[in-house]
Motif scaffolding. Sequence first.
Motif, mmCIF file in Angstrom:
data_model
loop_
_atom_site.group_PDB
_atom_site.id
_atom_site.type_symbol
_atom_site.label_atom_id
_atom_site.label_comp_id
_atom_site.label_asym_id
_atom_site.label_seq_id
_atom_site.Cartn_x
_atom_site.Cartn_y
_atom_site.Cartn_z
ATOM 1 N N GLY A 174 43.465 43.033 38.220
ATOM 2 C CA GLY A 174 42.008 41.935 37.476
ATOM 3 C C GLY A 174 41.057 43.033 36.676
ATOM 4 O O GLY A 174 40.957 43.407 37.137
ATOM 5 N N LYS A 175 39.921 41.706 36.151
ATOM 6 C CA LYS A 175 38.580 42.205 36.266
ATOM 7 C C LYS A 175 38.096 42.596 37.195
ATOM 8 O O LYS A 175 37.459 44.297 37.020
ATOM 9 C CB LYS A 175 37.692 41.228 35.182
ATOM 10 N N LYS A 193 49.752 33.713 39.380
ATOM 11 C CA LYS A 193 49.346 32.913 37.763
ATOM 12 C C LYS A 193 48.288 33.974 36.832
ATOM 13 O O LYS A 193 47.663 32.921 36.444
ATOM 14 C CB LYS A 193 49.696 30.983 37.746
ATOM 15 N N PRO A 194 48.309 34.385 36.486
ATOM 16 C CA PRO A 194 48.263 35.424 35.569
ATOM 17 C C PRO A 194 47.280 34.972 34.934
ATOM 18 O O PRO A 194 47.830 34.592 33.997
ATOM 19 C CB PRO A 194 48.712 37.162 34.979
ATOM 20 N N THR A 195 45.881 35.181 33.385
ATOM 21 C CA THR A 195 45.426 35.293 32.780
ATOM 22 C C THR A 195 45.669 35.456 31.962
ATOM 23 O O THR A 195 46.274 37.048 31.488
ATOM 24 C CB THR A 195 43.677 34.936 33.035
ATOM 25 N N GLU A 196 45.224 35.625 30.250
ATOM 26 C CA GLU A 196 45.476 36.897 29.103
ATOM 27 C C GLU A 196 44.720 38.143 29.801
ATOM 28 O O GLU A 196 45.199 39.394 29.256
ATOM 29 C CB GLU A 196 45.456 36.243 27.784
ATOM 30 N N GLU A 197 43.986 37.898 30.438
ATOM 31 C CA GLU A 197 42.887 39.696 30.233
ATOM 32 C C GLU A 197 43.805 39.817 31.873
ATOM 33 O O GLU A 197 43.338 41.560 31.793
ATOM 34 C CB GLU A 197 41.241 39.123 31.228
ATOM 35 N N ASP A 198 44.555 39.843 32.818
ATOM 36 C CA ASP A 198 44.824 39.995 33.641
ATOM 37 C C ASP A 198 46.374 41.202 33.407
ATOM 38 O O ASP A 198 46.764 40.676 31.827
ATOM 39 C CB ASP A 198 45.157 39.295 34.241
ATOM 40 N N GLU A 199 46.354 42.706 33.862
ATOM 41 C CA GLU A 199 47.121 43.080 33.779
ATOM 42 C C GLU A 199 48.578 43.046 34.551
ATOM 43 O O GLU A 199 47.667 43.275 35.739
ATOM 44 C CB GLU A 199 47.150 44.490 33.342
#
Length: 211
Positions: A174-175, A193-199
């Motif tokens: 994450g960030k 449940k990752p966000t679009e910013e997470d890898e």
Amino acid sequence: MTIPCKGETFLLCKERVIYWEAKKTLIISDLHIGKAAFFRKSGIQVPTKVGRTDLERLSECLTLFDTEVLLVTGDMFHNYMNSDVIAFKHWREQYPGLQIKLVMGNHDGLKPEEYEALGIEVYLKELIYGPFRFVHDQPDTFDQYYNISGHIHPGITLFGKARQQLRLPCFFFGKTCAILPAFSVFTGLSMLKPTEEDEVYAITPSGVIAV
């Protein structure tokens, strides 16, 4: 799979480890040595080979990579001294030159003198190894260091075309914090449940894939 992280390069391995080549360091989390014996003592039948399998996998990783340091982000052990920990002691004797650094997790319940006898450097809260902070659980505050943690045994669900679902362990970046998969196979998964910013990198039997 090789990825960049905060100016460094990490190799993500399907054996649920990160290899940091620049530091000759193998990074793992949640090995839970002694968990199987703990369950057996409680009357739950768990095969003795569970712990041995994890140590065999760890040996394979040490053979595969030029490793000087094994860094564990918590829950290396599961509660107290038992037969599985004794087996680890014998395993440890095969690698006298290996440095082992442990950031304490909530299940690490050995006595200080027992860690010392096993040749393990213990860090009670965190280990700063710039540009990273190694911790067991995600911290509440953030600063110039990127946090690398474990604890929750992250997993990801992949969906097929015919509504198939596949639950896999994963590496999460994450960030402000990365979360490592549990090294031990004797663990569950906490589905993310990752966000679009997470890898997120799923661990499959054949390798690590970006999802």
